[in-house]
Design a protein around this motif. Structure first.
Motif, PDB file in Angstrom:
ATOM      1  N   ASN A   1       4.586   6.465   2.993  1.00 27.72           N
ATOM      2  CA  ASN A   1       3.601   5.548   3.555  1.00 27.72           C
ATOM      3  C   ASN A   1       2.326   5.694   2.738  1.00 27.72           C
ATOM      4  O   ASN A   1       1.889   6.812   2.453  1.00 27.72           O
ATOM      5  CB  ASN A   1       3.336   5.860   5.021  1.00 27.72           C
ATOM      6  N   TYR A  27      -5.100  -1.343   4.794  1.00 29.00           N
ATOM      7  CA  TYR A  27      -3.829  -1.844   4.282  1.00 29.00           C
ATOM      8  C   TYR A  27      -2.817  -0.719   4.379  1.00 29.00           C
ATOM      9  O   TYR A  27      -3.120   0.420   4.033  1.00 29.00           O
ATOM     10  CB  TYR A  27      -4.020  -2.304   2.835  1.00 29.00           C
ATOM     11  N   ILE A  49       1.421   0.264   3.805  1.00 28.20           N
ATOM     12  CA  ILE A  49       2.794  -0.097   3.432  1.00 28.20           C
ATOM     13  C   ILE A  49       3.676   1.147   3.446  1.00 28.20           C
ATOM     14  O   ILE A  49       3.208   2.252   3.200  1.00 28.20           O
ATOM     15  CB  ILE A  49       2.902  -0.796   2.053  1.00 28.20           C
ATOM     16  N   GLU A  52       6.491  -7.451   0.226  1.00 26.42           N
ATOM     17  CA  GLU A  52       5.136  -6.962   0.476  1.00 26.42           C
ATOM     18  C   GLU A  52       4.188  -8.144   0.553  1.00 26.42           C
ATOM     19  O   GLU A  52       4.250  -9.053  -0.274  1.00 26.42           O
ATOM     20  CB  GLU A  52       4.686  -6.030  -0.656  1.00 26.42           C
TER      21      GLU A  52
END
Length: 134
Positions: free
Chosen positions: A50, A60, A62, A72
Motif C-alpha cells: 500500500n 491518494y 493505492i 489505477e
C-alpha cells in the motif's frame, strides 16, 4: 523489501511543475501541488503493498502486488493500467499506461535515510527527494 516500508516526507523537488504540465495538469492544481509537502507511507501485508500519499490538499491511496497490472485512477485524474516492478531490494518502478492522457514512469529508490523519486512523462523528468521519518 524492508528498506521500502516506512514513512517519508518531501524534502526537495526539482522540475515538478514542468512534469505536471507534461501530464496535462491544469494551472490551479499545479499551484496547489507545488505548495504542499506530502508524506508517503509504504506498508505491506501478505504480498500486497500500500502506498498512501498524504498532503493538506489531497490524499491518494493505492494497493498493488509486484508485477501485477491493475486499474489505477491516478491522482491527476488519468485512468491507467499500472504495474509496479522491483529492481533489487531497494527500487520500485511504477509504469502508468494511460487510457485517457499521457503515460508516465516513476522510479523510487530507497536508502536508509531517503526515498529518491524520479518521474518522467514525454521526455520531461522530475526529481523529488523524501526524508525517512521512521
Amino acid at each position: 523489501m524492508s528498506k521500502i516500508l516506512g514513512s517519508y516526507v518531501l524534502e526537495t523537488s526539482h522540475n515538478f511543475d514542468e512534469f505536471m504540465k507534461a501530464l496535462g495538469v491544469g494551472l490551479v492544481t499545479r499551484k496547489l501541488a507545488n505548495a504542499t509537502s506530502p508524506t508517503i507511507i509504504f506498508t505491506e501485508k501478505d504480498g500486497v503493498y500500500n502506498m498512501k500519499t498524504v498532503s493538506t490538499v489531497k490524499s491518494y491511496d493505492i494497493s498493488f502486488k509486484i508485477g501485477v497490472e491493475f486499474d489505477e485512477l491516478a491522482s491527476d485524474g488519468r485512468k491507467c493500467k499500472t504495474t509496479f516492478t522491483k529492481d533489487g531490494d531497494n527500487k520500485l518502478i511504477q509504469v502508468q499506461k494511460a487510457e485517457n492522457g499521457k503515460d508516465a514512469k516513476y522510479v523510487r529508490e530507497f536508502t536508509d535515510t531517503h526515498l529518491n523519486l524520479s518521474c518522467e512523462c514525454d521526455g520531461v523528468e522530475c526529481k523529488r527527494t523524501y526524508k525517512r521519518k521512521d
